[in-house]
Write a protein that holds these residues in place. Structure first.
Motif, PDB file in Angstrom:
ATOM      1  N   ALA A  60       0.875  -1.172   0.000  1.00 43.96           N
ATOM      2  CA  ALA A  60       0.000   0.000   0.000  1.00 43.96           C
ATOM      3  C   ALA A  60       0.907   1.215   0.000  1.00 43.96           C
ATOM      4  CB  ALA A  60      -0.904  -0.020   1.225  1.00 43.96           C
ATOM      5  N   TYR A  61       0.700   2.107  -0.944  1.00 42.71           N
ATOM      6  CA  TYR A  61       1.622   3.229  -1.075  1.00 42.71           C
ATOM      7  C   TYR A  61       0.892   4.564  -1.148  1.00 42.71           C
ATOM      8  CZ  TYR A  61       0.490   2.583  -6.020  1.00 42.71           C
ATOM      9  OH  TYR A  61      -0.165   2.432  -7.211  1.00 42.71           O
ATOM     10  N   ASP A  62       1.616   5.618  -0.787  1.00 45.41           N
ATOM     11  CA  ASP A  62       1.102   6.979  -0.772  1.00 45.41           C
ATOM     12  C   ASP A  62       2.056   7.836  -1.597  1.00 45.41           C
ATOM     13  OD1 ASP A  62       0.182   9.514  -0.239  1.00 45.41           O
ATOM     14  OD2 ASP A  62       0.218   9.285   1.933  1.00 45.41           O
ATOM     15  N   LEU A  63       1.576   8.342  -2.719  1.00 47.46           N
ATOM     16  CA  LEU A  63       2.434   9.115  -3.617  1.00 47.46           C
ATOM     17  C   LEU A  63       2.806  10.478  -3.044  1.00 47.46           C
ATOM     18  CD1 LEU A  63       0.852   8.277  -7.090  1.00 47.46           C
ATOM     19  CD2 LEU A  63       2.762   7.176  -5.914  1.00 47.46           C
ATOM     20  N   LYS A  64       2.142  10.894  -1.972  1.00 49.17           N
ATOM     21  CA  LYS A  64       2.505  12.159  -1.324  1.00 49.17           C
ATOM     22  C   LYS A  64       3.761  12.005  -0.476  1.00 49.17           C
ATOM     23  CE  LYS A  64      -2.186  13.927  -1.150  1.00 49.17           C
ATOM     24  NZ  LYS A  64      -3.291  14.318  -0.278  1.00 49.17           N
ATOM     25  N   TYR A  65       4.126  10.780  -0.168  1.00 53.50           N
ATOM     26  CA  TYR A  65       5.307  10.540   0.654  1.00 53.50           C
ATOM     27  C   TYR A  65       6.562  10.856  -0.146  1.00 53.50           C
ATOM     28  CZ  TYR A  65       8.871   8.190   3.389  1.00 53.50           C
ATOM     29  OH  TYR A  65       9.992   7.907   4.109  1.00 53.50           O
ATOM     30  N   SER A  66       7.281  11.853   0.246  1.00 49.68           N
ATOM     31  CA  SER A  66       8.549  12.252  -0.384  1.00 49.68           C
ATOM     32  C   SER A  66       8.444  12.401  -1.898  1.00 49.68           C
ATOM     33  CB  SER A  66       9.657  11.251  -0.037  1.00 49.68           C
ATOM     34  OG  SER A  66       9.910  11.257   1.341  1.00 49.68           O
ATOM     35  N   GLU A 103     -16.520   5.872   9.694  1.00 53.23           N
ATOM     36  CA  GLU A 103     -15.647   4.701   9.849  1.00 53.23           C
ATOM     37  C   GLU A 103     -14.613   4.644   8.726  1.00 53.23           C
ATOM     38  OE1 GLU A 103     -18.762   1.684  12.070  1.00 53.23           O
ATOM     39  OE2 GLU A 103     -18.840   1.909   9.888  1.00 53.23           O
ATOM     40  N   GLY A 104     -15.025   4.987   7.527  1.00 56.44           N
ATOM     41  CA  GLY A 104     -14.094   5.013   6.397  1.00 56.44           C
ATOM     42  C   GLY A 104     -12.956   5.978   6.638  1.00 56.44           C
ATOM     43  N   ARG A 105     -13.277   7.156   7.199  1.00 54.26           N
ATOM     44  CA  ARG A 105     -12.231   8.147   7.489  1.00 54.26           C
ATOM     45  C   ARG A 105     -11.299   7.650   8.585  1.00 54.26           C
ATOM     46  NH1 ARG A 105     -16.439  12.204   6.642  1.00 54.26           N
ATOM     47  NH2 ARG A 105     -16.902  12.024   8.845  1.00 54.26           N
ATOM     48  N   LEU A 106     -11.831   6.897   9.552  1.00 55.24           N
ATOM     49  CA  LEU A 106     -10.991   6.374  10.637  1.00 55.24           C
ATOM     50  C   LEU A 106     -10.071   5.255  10.161  1.00 55.24           C
ATOM     51  CD1 LEU A 106     -13.502   6.194  13.619  1.00 55.24           C
ATOM     52  CD2 LEU A 106     -11.508   7.679  13.425  1.00 55.24           C
ATOM     53  N   ILE A 107     -10.601   4.365   9.344  1.00 59.08           N
ATOM     54  CA  ILE A 107      -9.841   3.195   8.908  1.00 59.08           C
ATOM     55  C   ILE A 107      -8.848   3.545   7.800  1.00 59.08           C
ATOM     56  CG2 ILE A 107     -10.007   0.915   7.826  1.00 59.08           C
ATOM     57  CD1 ILE A 107     -12.839   0.747   9.152  1.00 59.08           C
ATOM     58  N   PHE A 108      -9.316   4.288   6.816  1.00 62.54           N
ATOM     59  CA  PHE A 108      -8.509   4.566   5.630  1.00 62.54           C
ATOM     60  C   PHE A 108      -7.881   5.950   5.687  1.00 62.54           C
ATOM     61  CE2 PHE A 108     -11.660   1.405   4.333  1.00 62.54           C
ATOM     62  CZ  PHE A 108     -10.836   0.434   3.808  1.00 62.54           C
ATOM     63  N   VAL A 109      -7.197   6.239   6.769  1.00 62.90           N
ATOM     64  CA  VAL A 109      -6.528   7.534   6.921  1.00 62.90           C
ATOM     65  C   VAL A 109      -5.273   7.569   6.059  1.00 62.90           C
ATOM     66  CG1 VAL A 109      -7.417   7.910   9.240  1.00 62.90           C
ATOM     67  CG2 VAL A 109      -5.231   6.757   8.944  1.00 62.90           C
ATOM     68  N   THR A 110      -4.766   8.760   5.845  1.00 63.39           N
ATOM     69  CA  THR A 110      -3.539   8.890   5.060  1.00 63.39           C
ATOM     70  C   THR A 110      -2.324   8.602   5.941  1.00 63.39           C
ATOM     71  OG1 THR A 110      -3.422  11.248   5.525  1.00 63.39           O
ATOM     72  CG2 THR A 110      -4.541  10.593   3.496  1.00 63.39           C
ATOM     73  N   GLY A 111      -1.195   8.476   5.311  1.00 59.57           N
ATOM     74  CA  GLY A 111       0.049   8.242   6.042  1.00 59.57           C
ATOM     75  C   GLY A 111       0.279   6.780   6.364  1.00 59.57           C
ATOM     76  N   TYR A 112       1.342   6.574   7.141  1.00 58.44           N
ATOM     77  CA  TYR A 112       1.763   5.211   7.458  1.00 58.44           C
ATOM     78  C   TYR A 112       0.677   4.412   8.166  1.00 58.44           C
ATOM     79  CZ  TYR A 112       4.224   1.317   9.518  1.00 58.44           C
ATOM     80  OH  TYR A 112       4.581   0.059   9.881  1.00 58.44           O
ATOM     81  N   ALA A 113       0.014   5.011   9.145  1.00 59.28           N
ATOM     82  CA  ALA A 113      -1.013   4.288   9.904  1.00 59.28           C
ATOM     83  C   ALA A 113      -2.152   3.821   9.004  1.00 59.28           C
ATOM     84  CB  ALA A 113      -1.557   5.169  11.031  1.00 59.28           C
ATOM     85  N   GLY A 114      -2.548   4.671   8.088  1.00 63.67           N
ATOM     86  CA  GLY A 114      -3.624   4.295   7.172  1.00 63.67           C
ATOM     87  C   GLY A 114      -3.227   3.147   6.260  1.00 63.67           C
ATOM     88  N   LYS A 115      -2.000   3.183   5.776  1.00 60.39           N
ATOM     89  CA  LYS A 115      -1.535   2.095   4.902  1.00 60.39           C
ATOM     90  C   LYS A 115      -1.415   0.782   5.690  1.00 60.39           C
ATOM     91  CE  LYS A 115      -1.477   5.058   1.750  1.00 60.39           C
ATOM     92  NZ  LYS A 115      -2.582   5.883   2.178  1.00 60.39           N
ATOM     93  N   ARG A 116      -0.969   0.891   6.933  1.00 56.30           N
ATOM     94  CA  ARG A 116      -0.902  -0.299   7.794  1.00 56.30           C
ATOM     95  C   ARG A 116      -2.301  -0.871   7.994  1.00 56.30           C
ATOM     96  NH1 ARG A 116       0.328   1.841  12.811  1.00 56.30           N
ATOM     97  NH2 ARG A 116      -1.909   1.958  13.002  1.00 56.30           N
ATOM     98  N   ASN A 117      -3.294  -0.024   8.214  1.00 56.99           N
ATOM     99  CA  ASN A 117      -4.671  -0.499   8.397  1.00 56.99           C
ATOM    100  C   ASN A 117      -5.180  -1.197   7.145  1.00 56.99           C
ATOM    101  OD1 ASN A 117      -4.642   0.669  10.916  1.00 56.99           O
ATOM    102  ND2 ASN A 117      -5.888   2.428  10.345  1.00 56.99           N
ATOM    103  N   ILE A 118      -4.831  -0.673   5.996  1.00 51.09           N
ATOM    104  CA  ILE A 118      -5.287  -1.251   4.729  1.00 51.09           C
ATOM    105  C   ILE A 118      -4.733  -2.656   4.557  1.00 51.09           C
ATOM    106  CG2 ILE A 118      -5.057  -1.048   2.229  1.00 51.09           C
ATOM    107  CD1 ILE A 118      -5.186   2.043   2.748  1.00 51.09           C
ATOM    108  N   LEU A 119      -3.461  -2.803   4.862  1.00 52.23           N
ATOM    109  CA  LEU A 119      -2.841  -4.126   4.723  1.00 52.23           C
ATOM    110  C   LEU A 119      -3.404  -5.061   5.747  1.00 52.23           C
ATOM    111  CD1 LEU A 119       0.851  -3.154   4.015  1.00 52.23           C
ATOM    112  CD2 LEU A 119      -0.830  -3.989   2.397  1.00 52.23           C
TER     113      LEU A 119
END
Length: 94
Positions: free
Chosen positions: A26-32, A78-94
């Motif tokens: 799970a990746y975030d294109l805003k990261y760096s 619930e969607g906003r809580l689970i699928f947050v941006t950043g590392y925590a959100g990606k960890r939740n997705i996985l």
């Protein structure tokens, strides 16, 4: 990146009949200021050892949120809580 393990099918790469090796990223294109290929460009020799790969970006995440809301699995809050941006959100997705 996470590596997921599931059992139940034969895997030529592990030589164990009940183990499959899957790569989940799970990746975030805003990261760096990264681009998708920074995450999806996996060495071909490594891919030969993996049974399946799953790359999860913004579009995939949004599609899943919409599906889960439509099926009444989650609501908007619930969607906003689970699928947050950043590392925590990606960890939740996985």
């Amino acid at each position: 990146m996470g590596i997921g393990f599931a059992t139940g099918r034969e895997s030529g790469s592990t030589k164990e009949e009940n183990i499959r090796l899957n790569l989940l990223a799970a990746y975030d294109l805003k990261y760096s200021n990264t681009k998708s290929t920074d995450y999806t460009n996996v060495n071909k020799k490594l891919l030969e050892l993996i049974d399946a790969t799953y790359f999860i970006g913004k579009t995939t995440i949004q599609t899943e949120i919409e599906y889960m809301r439509k099926e009444n699995v989650i609501n908007r809050a619930e969607g906003r809580l689970i699928f947050v941006t950043g590392y925590a959100g990606k960890r939740n997705i996985l």
